[in-house]
Scaffold this motif. Sequence first.
Motif: not given
Length: 241
Positions: A5-8, A24-25, A95-98, A123-125
Amino acid sequence: MGKLYGIGVGPGDPELLTLKAYRILKEADVIFCPEKEAGAGSFAFDIIKDLLKDTKARIVDLVYPMHYHGVKLRRMWEENAALIAGELKEDGTGAFITLGDPAVYSTFMYTLPYMEQAGVEVEVVPGITSFCAVADSMKMPLVAWDEDLVVAPVRKNSSEDLGKVLREHDNVVLMKPSSNQEALIQAIRENHLEDNFVLITKSGTGEERLVTDFEELKQYDIPYLSTIIIKKQGRQTHDCV
């Protein structure tokens, strides 16, 4: 292969994290945190770390250097994608946080194509952008009626380049304004917009600073985590009917 998951995580206030991102985190097996150099730490992780005190997820730092050397950057993106794929080779969740939203100047989107090439489901959040947070905190509409809005980076632009953007659009969001502060100030002055801007730094962190005075802006050493909004019609709230 697991799922990524790419998470903002938003601009700085942990309470602006979405419920989906938080869930998700909390469930993730691995959290990937971008940093500008090894050991520098991740500002995105600083935002959420107090929400994850009890996490059992592995925290993996990924270096994303802040330069624009294309070949080196692409190699780093590919290497990071391989590292992520390796962590998710079993049926795990990453989870990739940005900062802000993943679709707006994020490190995650540079790695995304390589993840898909590696066969990792992604999946992008969404997350809240800095400029939306700034406008809301100022009770100031980004756009109203038939106005337009442009989002542009300040990098090595000349004042003429920036001035053209300011003249052609009603509302302008300038990201990375610290990249060429001299050109930014000159463009604002030459287009008589000294009373039409708002600059905010480190939004939502408790260390934020708001600048609306042009003389203060000229003396201020703008930090990296900054956003500026310039409105041709001024900072006033628009009446609605």
